[in-house]
Design a protein around this motif. Sequence first.
Motif, short mmCIF file in Angstrom:
data_model
loop_
_atom_site.label_atom_id
_atom_site.label_comp_id
_atom_site.label_asym_id
_atom_site.label_seq_id
_atom_site.Cartn_x
_atom_site.Cartn_y
_atom_site.Cartn_z
N LEU A 168 0.83 -1.21 0.00
CA LEU A 168 0.00 0.00 0.00
C LEU A 168 0.87 1.26 0.00
N VAL A 169 1.93 1.23 0.82
CA VAL A 169 2.85 2.37 0.87
C VAL A 169 3.51 2.56 -0.49
N LEU B 171 2.49 1.54 -3.53
CA LEU B 171 1.53 1.95 -4.56
C LEU B 171 1.13 3.42 -4.39
N SER B 172 0.96 3.85 -3.13
CA SER B 172 0.60 5.25 -2.88
C SER B 172 1.73 6.18 -3.31
N THR B 173 2.96 5.82 -2.92
CA THR B 173 4.10 6.69 -3.23
C THR B 173 4.39 6.73 -4.72
N SER C 197 2.40 6.21 -7.13
CA SER C 197 1.32 6.92 -7.83
C SER C 197 1.56 8.42 -7.82
N ILE C 198 1.90 8.96 -6.65
CA ILE C 198 2.18 10.40 -6.54
C ILE C 198 3.45 10.77 -7.28
N SER D 145 3.32 10.82 8.69
CA SER D 145 4.49 10.05 8.27
C SER D 145 5.41 9.76 9.46
N VAL E 60 7.21 6.75 2.74
CA VAL E 60 6.14 7.59 3.26
C VAL E 60 6.61 9.04 3.41
N LEU F 279 6.68 10.56 0.06
CA LEU F 279 5.29 10.84 -0.31
C LEU F 279 4.81 12.13 0.34
#
Length: 403
Positions: free
Chosen positions: A12-13, A15-17, A19-20, A263, A358, A361
Amino acid sequence: MQKAFSNVLSYLVFLSTISIVIISLFAIIFPGFFISIYFPYNVEIVPFEPSIWLIPVSSFSFVFLVLGFVYYKRKLPVQVYKCIQFILNFEISKRITVILGIIIFVFYIGFSVNELSINEEGQFPDYDILKTALQIWPSTESDDIYVQEQNSRYVRMVLLGTSLEIFQNIKILPFVASISLLIVTFFLTYQISHKRFSGIVALLIILQSHTFLFFDTVAVYENFWILFFLISLYLINRKWQLSPILYLLALFSKAFIFVFFLSTIFYIYRARISSRKKIWAMCSYGGVILIILTVFSFGDSVYGDIINISDSEFFLALNTLGYTLRYDVFIILSLLPVTIGLFFTSRRGFLQADSILVLILASLLAGPFISMLTGFYFVLPYRFLPLIVFVAIGIGVFLSKKN
């Protein structure tokens, strides 16, 4: 079950990072896209007209991805594979580290010390605001909201006032803070990676940054806030009781650091301390937020008066990365490779690689988030210093010991 949850969290971390990171790089390559959608006035602009970043970003990322894929599939020539293995396992002794550190700092201080004689009054328009704020400090009463905001950064104003009164030069303590920032970066990288070589690499990456070298002696855009924040992260694995105090100092140096609160909580979760200490550390950080809210609610704070939420400003602020860090080519080109590299480092068992993801991100979202909340602040280059620091630490962590 706990291991399964940790693995899911890592994905999840990542994919989130990523993506941004991809959205940020897209905004750099096609700067007209978000402007054509969210700019409040009609402008004739081609949404998909590429910038000069197209070829460097795409080619560098492509080469890294291909090389990484071939490496993990072990399809590289034997000598090239051994060379990569040597770099990943290379370490230097404590004595060599000290010698290298002395050499690096002698050169850095020697080339930067002449900047202490530069008068910021004719260099930065914001210096006039700081000068006026120092004249009435510690009072926050002023008809100028910008002066009020300056004097609400209590720790920062104390340090700048001390530098001016004791050393007769307002730039001395900001320069000391920049030197300390490099030292703390080394030790934080070493703490996570267990490699002194990684710490030296992180230190050198910051020193090659145009943004860091430009603002390292600037009083009006000093580095107290990021220094205190990095120390707070370092202390989580050492003396967690002191960590929230340093975070509080960072907040009273620049409220901008509040964006990194979640974070920091994640960093505590991934820290190599007992579960009991993690709970106490998280609770203490919650106490810090209560202190901040209490001070600002009972004091004459300007922050409640400058909130003006605009979601379009969030997307427009994504464009700032390309031109504010236009001289930090290495940092921009490293964003995607570092993100992917840290994910694989996390899969090797270095869970705090997720923490750096994180933090990267949060560094990318900080400027757009603040722009969405208020038009009081501009996304200036120095606000991306956390991104530069965490990319540098991320590269160092990627070079961490395999075992």
